[in-house]
Design a protein around this motif. Structure first.
Motif, mmCIF file in Angstrom:
data_model
loop_
_atom_site.group_PDB
_atom_site.id
_atom_site.type_symbol
_atom_site.label_atom_id
_atom_site.label_comp_id
_atom_site.label_asym_id
_atom_site.label_seq_id
_atom_site.Cartn_x
_atom_site.Cartn_y
_atom_site.Cartn_z
ATOM 1 N N THR A 1 0.797 -1.231 0.000
ATOM 2 C CA THR A 1 0.000 0.000 0.000
ATOM 3 C C THR A 1 0.833 1.287 0.000
ATOM 4 O O THR A 1 0.516 2.200 -0.756
ATOM 5 C CB THR A 1 -1.002 0.008 1.182
ATOM 6 O OG1 THR A 1 -0.706 -1.065 2.046
ATOM 7 C CG2 THR A 1 -2.409 -0.084 0.695
ATOM 8 N N ALA B 1 2.138 1.880 -3.485
ATOM 9 C CA ALA B 1 1.045 2.188 -4.407
ATOM 10 C C ALA B 1 0.607 3.633 -4.220
ATOM 11 O O ALA B 1 0.386 4.367 -5.183
ATOM 12 C CB ALA B 1 -0.114 1.233 -4.169
ATOM 13 N N GLU B 2 0.525 4.054 -2.951
ATOM 14 C CA GLU B 2 0.101 5.428 -2.678
ATOM 15 C C GLU B 2 1.145 6.425 -3.128
ATOM 16 O O GLU B 2 0.840 7.460 -3.706
ATOM 17 C CB GLU B 2 -0.185 5.601 -1.184
ATOM 18 C CG GLU B 2 -1.600 5.169 -0.832
ATOM 19 C CD GLU B 2 -1.814 5.053 0.666
ATOM 20 O OE1 GLU B 2 -1.072 5.729 1.426
ATOM 21 O OE2 GLU B 2 -2.706 4.289 1.072
ATOM 22 N N HIS C 1 -2.913 2.243 -9.208
ATOM 23 C CA HIS C 1 -3.991 1.371 -8.783
ATOM 24 C C HIS C 1 -3.855 0.048 -9.510
ATOM 25 O O HIS C 1 -3.114 -0.049 -10.482
ATOM 26 C CB HIS C 1 -5.338 2.001 -9.120
ATOM 27 C CG HIS C 1 -5.490 3.341 -8.491
ATOM 28 N ND1 HIS C 1 -5.847 3.506 -7.176
ATOM 29 C CD2 HIS C 1 -5.290 4.589 -8.989
ATOM 30 C CE1 HIS C 1 -5.873 4.786 -6.894
ATOM 31 N NE2 HIS C 1 -5.534 5.472 -7.970
ATOM 32 N N ASP D 1 -2.999 -0.604 -13.435
ATOM 33 C CA ASP D 1 -2.080 0.369 -14.043
ATOM 34 C C ASP D 1 -0.788 -0.331 -14.460
ATOM 35 O O ASP D 1 -0.451 -1.399 -13.958
ATOM 36 C CB ASP D 1 -1.727 1.478 -13.042
ATOM 37 C CG ASP D 1 -2.926 2.376 -12.766
ATOM 38 O OD1 ASP D 1 -3.953 2.211 -13.451
ATOM 39 O OD2 ASP D 1 -2.820 3.219 -11.858
ATOM 40 N N VAL E 1 -2.684 -5.014 -4.806
ATOM 41 C CA VAL E 1 -2.080 -4.193 -3.763
ATOM 42 C C VAL E 1 -2.232 -4.953 -2.456
ATOM 43 O O VAL E 1 -3.301 -5.479 -2.163
ATOM 44 C CB VAL E 1 -2.764 -2.813 -3.684
ATOM 45 C CG1 VAL E 1 -2.244 -2.021 -2.485
ATOM 46 C CG2 VAL E 1 -2.498 -2.013 -4.962
#
Lengths: 219, 792
Positions: free
Chosen positions: B554, B557-558, B563, B566, B588
């Motif tokens: 996470t 990803a952030e 997302h 992608d 994720v």
């Protein structure tokens, strides 16, 4: 400066008969309130003894005094002291919750002619009405003794008479001993006996040969 | 003279209500202390860090690579803006300590032969720096030495690239590069027993690794830190052909980042608590002064009739609030300063500092005192306004009797008829003092929320560790190889005595890029249906890694803003393969420690042009065989490190237990003071307002217990409402706290155990009980005779 000791009562000896209507008369500061507080078990004498039905109150513990007040005594105050956020009926009901065999609240309100105002809050009642509710509240516990401290002190003449009349009725109908404390000498005429208190002592005890009804009192 | 009289009254008044004044002071005191202790500790820690950095010349950038000529130092120093560069040989090794079965992990760093001021210097604490011209002397990191009973003069056996060397410890030291001693970002808590640093003479390192005249690590300092990015990319270009693994700016250096991040976590927590305490103090002041103005109305009328100005009257009450607030703050300063020193020393257990700087920060003291005073002022304003609005003529008359009125609940006749008179009275009383009831509820709510914030801190860390060891690191032993190996190495491991199951991992550094956003991180190759590395998605489901896609944690990803679905571009940061490649983000997963990405191991191998590659073996062992295995592994070449998971787990738990208990105690204390202060104050005020009512009940024959039950049940009702609101509010606050703590290396997961809700309820009940017991004393002092005589 330390505490100052004030002697309120000295050398007092008094006997109250069961079922009598007694008026204790005296000026403010005479010691009459102290006398009543001792009788009611909210104050204890520094010396001497107080007997109720053969039991020595002066030897009672705090808890015993509370029980004594709860089971035997009804109080009526000068400023009524109703619980502001309970209705008239609820104020009376409250008293019924702490004793074993109370009178029904509504009956007591009927006795003091307040039945139709039972759902009113104290602030919606006049002084006399509040005092009558207070009497109903004191009576609901089925007390043997009703102690009234200046019950008319905050009331006008007509209302005061009405309240005294109620007390007289109570005395007659329930047989409860009624003790009224007042500085108003006129009230004395409706009692069986009158105790004159001054300077912390009993000056005179008078028995009324003829009692005058509350409505006929003049002051 | 007259002013003096008012001041005298103020002091007498304050003494008269000492219990309540004290409760308010305690709230302000704690708010001030918590802020000061945290801020000062924070500042002292940063100061200690910066002084240390300066004294031992902590570098601004770090580049590690395959191997480059030592002379590259001069080329790097020629880059405009670069102040100094030092080339080093850095290598992870195993050390065999006499009397200890398992090999310990150690990082070897080369130092100049002669002790002179260099970048990332070593501070020698005992013994001495190595003698010139002697190659077998080393300086060992002090904490590691202490935990393994090593002293200057002792000999240790170090295994470097499969060869053993016997080295003598000449001294014990520490370095600004390892204030927080962890091997990598995944080991987020230092374990001084299991990992240390060894500083060796350059000639030894060159000889042992067969790297004469070569370096694999460059550290440098710059003139202007703002130009660091530019300088770093120039340096990378210059070193490109030597196989740069990673280049790191100071702000991303592990030790530096941990020190900074961890301060941030607690800072956020304590600032939040300090703020809540200030809000509570304002509320309690408001209630208390509100009551005071009410009681003083005749006197206010009198003073006004005498010609006192509105300002003088308002000022009296404001002064009351300020005196309480400022005396609370002053005491809070003392406590806060003392706490900050304790806290710095607590930190020193985790951090390696040669000396701790302790200073007083007047700006911090001033800031929080003024903030506290402003909150007190806010609390006093309502009361002051009411005092000002009091009309003198009206005020001198006795107040009209209070109105009784029906509450909303009475509309439901059935419900109402179920209530006894006590309950009715409580409901009506709450209805009568709605504001005060609201404060009571809010106080309990805040108190519960703070408790939960404290519990959450513990739950979150425990959860994070449990997740790490029950899902991500399920193996008993983790063996790191020095180089990538083929499947043969796995079979070799699987054949060892006691090994029940062996699984491969491939850890490789990559750059992951999404448009302009990119980050350097490890991609971990995991086999299909992996048993030892189990990944969990955001919905708490186990996932299996298959195909060619990428799985991101996470935080990555952030950070990259990607997302599922992608496509990102990845590029190996090591070895000969340098071309970029597009991969799809498949999933994720939850991960809080470290920032990793995952891929199926064969797919990852293919990216590196290998059919199958691994550099870590995860072993599940039969009961009781671990020690023998580890002893055996000491002698196997090409093993870089051996980790025992159970040992790491236990060490972590022990380390965290103490600080958690301390934390929980402090938080409970804060929360307790809040609940106590609010409940005690509002109950006392309620008692004062209703003393006539309550005294008449006593005269009628109600027992003391019945009267206190009346007050007590009202508190219980309000506390229950407060709790019912406080639990979700606390939950919400924890979620915000998790978001507020913005750390790069780790993230706090939002996680609350059921037991934490339970503890919150139990503790709040305890606090409410204590406050009620304190009030009980006042009920027994109720003067029946006096109360009945006078009119209200």
């Amino acid at each position: 400066m330390g505490e100052v000791t004030v002697t309120a009562l000295r050398d007092v000896s008094l006997e109250v008969e069961s079922g009598e209507f007694l008026v204790i008369l005296g000026q403010s500061g005479s010691g009459k309130s102290t006398l009543m507080n001792i009788m009611g078990g909210i104050d204890t004498p520094t010396t001497g003894q107080v007997f109720f039905q053969g039991n020595d109150l002066s030897a009672f513990s705090e808890g015993q005094l509370t029980r004594y007040r709860r089971e035997h005594i009804g109080f009526v105050f000068q400023f009524y002291n109703l619980i502001p956020n309970l209705t008239a009926e609820e104020n009376v009901e409250m008293a019924t919750e702490i004793v074993a065999e109370p009178y029904p609240a509504i009956e007591m309100l009927r006795l003091v002619q307040m039945e139709d105002r039972k759902d009113h809050f104290p602030s919606q009642l006049s002084g006399g009405e509040q005092q009558r509710v207070a009497i109903a509240r004191a009576l609901a516990k089925r007390p043997e003794v009703l102690l009234c401290d200046e019950p008319t002190g905050a009331l006008d003449l007509t209302t005061g008479k009405l309240v005294l009349d109620v007390l007289n009725e109570v005395n007659k109908k329930t047989g409860a001993t009624v003790v009224v404390i007042t500085h108003n000498a006129t009230i004395a005429d409706m009692a069986h006996r009158v105790i004159y208190v001054a300077d912390g002592g009993i000056r005179e005890i008078r028995e009324n040969a003829k009692r005058i009804g509350a409505v006929d009192l003049e002051w | 003279m007259v002013r003096g009289a008012l001041n005298k009254r103020l002091i007498r008044h304050m003494i008269h209500i000492w219990g309540q004044a004290l409760a308010i002071m305690a709230v302000v005191l704690l708010g001030t202390a918590s802020y000061i202790s945290m801020s000062s500790a924070h500042k002292n820690l940063l100061l200690s860090r910066d002084v240390y950095y300066q004294q031992y010349d902590f570098a601004d950038f770090f580049i590690s690579l395959e191997r480059a000529p030592a002379s590259m130092v001069y080329r790097l120093e020629d880059i405009p803006g670069v102040r100094a560069v030092r080339g080093r040989i850095v290598k992870d090794a195993l050390v065999d300590i006499p009397g200890v079965d398992e090999p310990r992990n150690i990082r070897m760093i080369s130092m100049p032969e002669r002790n002179r001021a260099v970048l990332n210097g070593v501070h020698v604490l005992s013994g001495r720096y190595f003698d010139e011209g002697v190659t077998d002397q080393v300086v060992l990191s002090q904490d590691f030495a202490l935990h393994n009973n090593l002293q200057p003069g002792d000999r240790i056996n170090v295994t470097l690239d499969g060869r053993q060397h016997s080295l003598r410890i000449s001294g014990l030291g520490m370095s600004p590069e390892y204030i927080y001693v962890v091997r990598n970002a995944q080991d987020f808590i230092p374990s001084p027993e299991r990992f240390g640093i060894i500083w060796v003479p350059e000639t030894f390192a060159e000889m042992a690794l067969d790297m004469p005249g070569s370096r694999n690590d460059f550290v440098g300092s710059v003139e202007e830190p703002e130009r660091l990015d530019e300088i770093l990319s120039q340096a990378e270009r210059l070193l490109d052909s030597y196989g740069v693994f990673v280049s790191v700016k100071r702000e991303d250096q592990i030790s530096h980042r941990f020190v900074t991040d961890q301060i941030k976590t607690r800072d956020a927590l304590f600032t939040m608590i300090a703020l809540l305490l200030m809000v509570v103090s304002a509320a309690v002041i408001m209630v208390l002064l509100g009551r005071m103005v009410h009681q003083d109305r005749t006197e206010i009328g009198l003073l006004k009739a005498f010609g006192y100005s509105n300002f003088a009257i308002a000022w009296y009450y404001i002064k009351f609030a300020l005196v309480m607030s400022i005396s609370g703050s002053v005491l809070g300063m003392l406590l806060g300063h003392w706490l900050s020193i304790q806290m710095v020393y607590l930190y020193v257990d985790f951090y390696q500092f040669p000396e701790v700087q302790v200073q007083i920060y007047p700006d911090v003291f001033l800031f929080i005192t003024i903030t506290a005073a402003l909150f007190a002022l806010l609390g006093a304003l309502a009361a002051a306004r009411r005092a000002v609005k009091t009309h003198p003529a009206e005020a001198m008359r006795p107040e009209a009797p209070r109105h009784g009125h029906r509450t909303l609940i009475e509309r439901w006749h059935f419900l109402w008829s179920l209530l006894g008179f006590t309950e009715k009275m409580i409901v009506r009383n709450v209805g009568r003092n709605r504001l005060r009831a609201a404060f009571c509820v809010a106080g309990v709510m805040i108190s519960a929320a703070i408790l939960m914030l404290g519990f959450h801190q513990m739950d979150s860390i425990t959860y994070m560790i449990d997740l790490q060891f029950s899902e991500l690191q399920r193996e008993d032993v983790r063996v790191h190889f020095t180089h990538e190996r083929n499947r043969g190495a796995l079979l070799e491991m699987a054949r060892l005595d006691g090994v029940r199951h062996a699984e491969p991992l491939l850890q490789y550094p990559f750059e992951i890029r999404n448009g302009w956003r990119h980050m350097d991180t490890g991609i971990i190759g995991v086999p299909e249906n992996a048993q030892m590395t189990r990944l969990i998605d955001i919905e708490d489901r186990h996932i299996n890694i298959t195909g060619n896609g990428l799985v991101l944690s996470t935080p990555i990803a952030e950070k990259l803003g990607v997302h599922v679905g992608d496509v990102v571009r990845i590029k190996p940061l090591m070895g000969k393969i340098t071309h970029e490649r597009d991969v799809r983000v498949d999933k994720v997963v939850q991960q809080y420690i470290g920032t990793s990405a995952y891929m199926e191991i064969s797919a990852l191998s293919r990216i590196l042009n290998e059919p199958f590659a691994m550099n870590v073996a995860l072993l599940k062992m039969d009961e009781g065989t671990t020690h023998d295995l580890v002893k055996y592994l000491k002698d196997i070449p090409l093993i870089a490190a051996v980790e025992l998971t159970a040992e790491s787990y236990d060490a972590l738990k022990v380390l965290l237990a103490d600080s958690m208990i301390g934390m929980a105690t402090i938080i409970s204390l804060f929360s307790g003071i809040i609940a106590f202060a609010i409940i005690y104050n509002t109950t006392i005020i309620s008692l004062m307002e209703r003393q006539r009512e309550l005294a008449s009940l006593r005269v009628m024959g109600f027992t003391r217990e019945e009267i206190s039950r009346l007050l007590y049940q009202e508190n219980v009702l309000l506390s229950c409402i407060g709790l019912v609101l406080g639990l979700p509010a606390g939950r919400w606050l924890c979620q915000r706290a998790v978001e507020a703590i913005d750390m790069d290396i780790m993230r706090m997961p939002f996680h609350l155990e059921t037991s934490s809700y339970l503890y919150t309820v139990v503790l709040i009940a305890l606090f409410v009980l204590l406050a009620n017991l304190a009030v009980l004393r006042r009920i027994s002092r109720l003067d029946l005779v006096a109360v009945l005589k006078q009119r209200e």
